[in-house]
Design a protein around this motif. Structure first.
Motif, PDB file in Angstrom:
ATOM      1  N   ALA A 232       0.842  -1.205   0.000  1.00 25.73           N
ATOM      2  CA  ALA A 232       0.000   0.000   0.000  1.00 25.73           C
ATOM      3  C   ALA A 232       0.874   1.251   0.000  1.00 25.73           C
ATOM      4  O   ALA A 232       1.878   1.327   0.698  1.00 25.73           O
ATOM      5  N   THR A 233       0.491   2.235  -0.788  1.00 29.24           N
ATOM      6  CA  THR A 233       1.233   3.496  -0.835  1.00 29.24           C
ATOM      7  C   THR A 233       0.253   4.656  -0.792  1.00 29.24           C
ATOM      8  O   THR A 233      -0.846   4.592  -1.333  1.00 29.24           O
ATOM      9  N   THR A 234       0.676   5.733  -0.152  1.00 31.29           N
ATOM     10  CA  THR A 234      -0.122   6.955  -0.092  1.00 31.29           C
ATOM     11  C   THR A 234       0.779   8.097   0.333  1.00 31.29           C
ATOM     12  O   THR A 234       1.795   7.894   1.012  1.00 31.29           O
ATOM     13  N   THR A 235       0.420   9.271  -0.085  1.00 31.23           N
ATOM     14  CA  THR A 235       1.149  10.470   0.359  1.00 31.23           C
ATOM     15  C   THR A 235       0.338  11.224   1.396  1.00 31.23           C
ATOM     16  O   THR A 235       0.717  12.313   1.813  1.00 31.23           O
ATOM     17  N   ALA A 236      -0.797  10.641   1.809  1.00 32.75           N
ATOM     18  CA  ALA A 236      -1.712  11.355   2.703  1.00 32.75           C
ATOM     19  C   ALA A 236      -1.217  11.414   4.135  1.00 32.75           C
ATOM     20  O   ALA A 236      -1.651  12.260   4.913  1.00 32.75           O
ATOM     21  N   VAL A 237      -0.291  10.502   4.522  1.00 31.27           N
ATOM     22  CA  VAL A 237       0.118  10.399   5.910  1.00 31.27           C
ATOM     23  C   VAL A 237       1.453   9.667   5.977  1.00 31.27           C
ATOM     24  O   VAL A 237       1.851   8.979   5.028  1.00 31.27           O
ATOM     25  N   GLY A 238       2.170   9.805   7.094  1.00 32.48           N
ATOM     26  CA  GLY A 238       3.410   9.073   7.264  1.00 32.48           C
ATOM     27  C   GLY A 238       3.172   7.566   7.218  1.00 32.48           C
ATOM     28  O   GLY A 238       2.152   7.076   7.701  1.00 32.48           O
ATOM     29  N   THR A 239       4.128   6.835   6.642  1.00 36.16           N
ATOM     30  CA  THR A 239       3.958   5.396   6.442  1.00 36.16           C
ATOM     31  C   THR A 239       5.151   4.634   7.005  1.00 36.16           C
ATOM     32  O   THR A 239       6.302   5.052   6.848  1.00 36.16           O
ATOM     33  N   LEU A 240       4.862   3.509   7.659  1.00 34.95           N
ATOM     34  CA  LEU A 240       5.884   2.573   8.118  1.00 34.95           C
ATOM     35  C   LEU A 240       5.564   1.197   7.571  1.00 34.95           C
ATOM     36  O   LEU A 240       4.402   0.774   7.596  1.00 34.95           O
ATOM     37  N   ASP A 241       6.593   0.505   7.092  1.00 32.73           N
ATOM     38  CA  ASP A 241       6.398  -0.879   6.698  1.00 32.73           C
ATOM     39  C   ASP A 241       6.468  -1.750   7.945  1.00 32.73           C
ATOM     40  O   ASP A 241       7.303  -1.515   8.830  1.00 32.73           O
ATOM     41  N   LEU A 242       5.597  -2.752   8.031  1.00 39.06           N
ATOM     42  CA  LEU A 242       5.591  -3.639   9.192  1.00 39.06           C
ATOM     43  C   LEU A 242       6.931  -4.333   9.382  1.00 39.06           C
ATOM     44  O   LEU A 242       7.289  -4.711  10.498  1.00 39.06           O
ATOM     45  N   ALA A 243       7.690  -4.486   8.305  1.00 39.45           N
ATOM     46  CA  ALA A 243       9.016  -5.111   8.415  1.00 39.45           C
ATOM     47  C   ALA A 243       9.947  -4.276   9.282  1.00 39.45           C
ATOM     48  O   ALA A 243      10.894  -4.816   9.885  1.00 39.45           O
ATOM     49  N   GLU A 244       9.691  -2.961   9.372  1.00 33.18           N
ATOM     50  CA  GLU A 244      10.548  -2.087  10.177  1.00 33.18           C
ATOM     51  C   GLU A 244      10.345  -2.297  11.678  1.00 33.18           C
ATOM     52  O   GLU A 244      11.087  -1.741  12.491  1.00 33.18           O
ATOM     53  N   LEU A 245       9.342  -3.096  12.056  1.00 35.62           N
ATOM     54  CA  LEU A 245       9.079  -3.349  13.471  1.00 35.62           C
ATOM     55  C   LEU A 245       9.775  -4.615  13.958  1.00 35.62           C
ATOM     56  O   LEU A 245       9.607  -5.012  15.114  1.00 35.62           O
ATOM     57  N   ASP A 246      10.560  -5.260  13.096  1.00 33.58           N
ATOM     58  CA  ASP A 246      11.092  -6.600  13.390  1.00 33.58           C
ATOM     59  C   ASP A 246      12.411  -6.625  14.158  1.00 33.58           C
ATOM     60  O   ASP A 246      12.844  -7.693  14.561  1.00 33.58           O
ATOM     61  N   ASP A 247      13.083  -5.506  14.331  1.00 36.74           N
ATOM     62  CA  ASP A 247      14.434  -5.497  14.897  1.00 36.74           C
ATOM     63  C   ASP A 247      14.443  -6.031  16.335  1.00 36.74           C
ATOM     64  O   ASP A 247      13.888  -5.413  17.240  1.00 36.74           O
TER      65      ASP A 247
END
Length: 505
Positions: free
Chosen positions: A139-154
């Motif tokens: 999913a992509t949008t410029t309406a709001v800040g976006t985080l990929d769920l993969a970035e929560l894996d650390d």
């Protein structure tokens, strides 16, 4: 606390398998709403349960560790108590971690169907005033800040201490389907979500020894309630990201499942199989059905082939789970009796009590009102806190039978016709696999009854035969004047027919 009718208390007692004199309504409702979902996750971390999604499995200690560390990433992105976070992703372990992490950090989660177009997703973000979007990479949008769920894996992230929450904090901001108008925001608190699933769990005798398997999407409350139940009990859960009949059966067998959640379209697919293919499901102690009406013919087929009779229950976005057949004795054609903590009444359009009318509800899982919409909220409640469901029902020997929706009611020649009553008759016609009934414009009658039918494999259906079948079982004004044979019925993600998508004959 409002007075609770003795009959309602007796219904609660039957669900709880206790004597009515032992039921304290105030204490029961306090128990049902106590705590928060992060608190339930913390308690589950002391259990032996685990959750698996599409082959990835985490014990509850591992799941909580991932969630509290991921919450730190969200906090650095500005998430705090009350922040609204949209999650747009298919079912996965990352979805589960992201959802629990957002709640741990204090957020209100807004669930989005990953099939939404960019236009639909941006409309949901604007409507909910969310400030962050969690995605799975698609999913992509410029309406709001976006985080990929993969970035929560650390795994090296520091654990987040958790926001100071209580049961009155809003956990989910759901939206009505919008099939009859603009979707309305439905704030659901931690306490309401927990009350909804705890009442059903007590009725269904859920314990830490149970294992639930389902293939329902986690971006829908029905699928997500399976996660809530498993956390509450400390029991195990396996979720299939996509429904496949044989995979559901083999997974239930491999996981030694005791419970399966399903919707009528899944039951239909199971009932189409031969009895030997269904044999692994015979060890289930419970298979439920919800989100749409279940055809009695399908229920009978499943019982004949697998010894399973689906337990139907009833609920709505605004009210969670409210009514259920009693465990061990599900009856086809009824959704049962009020679950513990819930009161049910039937009302006329003027608000008077009646034996058949609009279903109204009161209880700890009922939402408090629509988001920023006082007019819609005022219209949704009768005095005394009774929520108007818009569904029509009647009592049958103390059990609730759903007969239709107020807005779906067909008025033909001044006579009211409940679509569900006609659908049940049409579905009993030889060669009919499923059917939906609705009103279409008529110069003579104002509206007339029409039926859309799907044939069973290998059968050809003649419209005249369906009409003749109905005439032998229904008053003339209730019988379909037109029958349309279609390959399939338009359904949403949970298998509910989208009537607005029906093509009028």
């Amino acid at each position: 606390m409002e007075h609770v009718e003795p009959g309602t208390v007796r219904a609660w007692a039957r669900h709880l398998d206790i004597e009515p004199a032992s039921v304290d309504p105030d204490a029961l409702r306090s128990e049902l709403t106590a705590g928060t979902i992060p608190g339930v996750l913390a308690a589950a971390a002391c259990s032996r349960g685990a959750v698996a999604v599409d082959g990835e499995r985490l014990t509850y200690p591992e799941l909580r560790d991932r969630a509290v560390r991921a919450a730190g990433v969200l906090a650095r992105a500005g998430v705090e108590r009350g922040t609204r976070v949209v999650i747009s992703a298919p079912s996965s372990m990352r979805f589960v971690v992201g959802y629990l992490a957002a709640l741990h950090a204090g957020a209100t989660v807004v669930l989005a169907n990953p099939a939404y177009t960019s236009h639909e997703l941006e409309a949901l973000i604007a409507r909910s005033q969310a400030t962050l979007l969690l995605v799975d990479g698609s999913a992509t949008t410029t309406a709001v800040g976006t985080l990929d769920l993969a970035e929560l894996d650390d795994p090296g992230l520091d654990p987040h201490p958790g926001a100071a929450l209580d049961s009155d904090d809003v956990a989910l901001l759901a939206y009505t389907s919008g099939t009859t108008g603009t979707p309305k925001g439905v704030p659901l608190t931690h306490g309401a979500l927990l009350a909804s699933i705890r009442g059903a769990m007590r009725s269904w005798r859920w314990s830490a020894d149970d294992t639930l398997v389902h293939a329902l999407p986690l971006f829908h409350q029905h699928g997500l309630s399976g996660l809530h139940a498993s956390l509450v009990a400390g029991s195990s859960l396996t979720v299939l990201a996509r429904f496949d009949t044989h995979e559901l059966i083999s997974t239930a067998e491999h996981e030694r499942a005791t419970i399966v959640f399903a919707v009528p379209s899944i039951h239909q697919r199971l009932a189409d199989l031969d009895a030997p293919e269904l044999r692994p499901l015979r060890r289930l102690r419970l298979i439920t059905s919800g989100s749409a009406p279940l055809s009695p013919a399908v229920a009978d087929q499943l019982y004949a082939k697998a010894g399973l009779r689906p337990l139907e229950r009833y609920g709505l976005t605004e009210s969670g789970l409210d009514v259920s057949n009693e465990y061990g004795e599900p009856m086809t054609g009824t959704v049962g009796t009020p679950l513990p903590g819930v009161e049910v009444d039937l009302r006329t359009p003027d608000g008077d009590a009646t034996d058949e009318g609009e279903i109204v509800l009161r209880g700890p899982q009922i939402f408090g009102g629509y988001l920023d919409d006082p007019d819609a909220t005022a219209a949704a409640f009768w005095p005394g806190g009774w929520f108007r469901t818009g569904d029509v029902g009647r009592w049958d020997d103390g059990r609730l039978v759903i007969t239709g929706r107020l807005k779906e009611l067909i008025i033909t020649g001044g006579m009211n016709v409940a679509p569900r009553e006609v659908e049940l008759v049409v579905e009993a016609c030889a060669g009919v696999a499923e059917a939906v009934v609705a009103g279409v414009p008529s110069q003579r009658w104002g509206e007339e009854v029409a039926a859309w039918v799907v044939s069973e494999p290998g059968h050809e259906i003649a419209a005249d035969s369906v009409i003749e079948h109905c005439r032998s079982r229904l008053a003339p004004y209730k019988c379909p004047k037109r029958v349309v044979v279609v390959e399939s019925l338009p359904r949403n993600a949970m298998g509910k027919v989208v009537r607005s998508a029906l093509v009028a004959p």
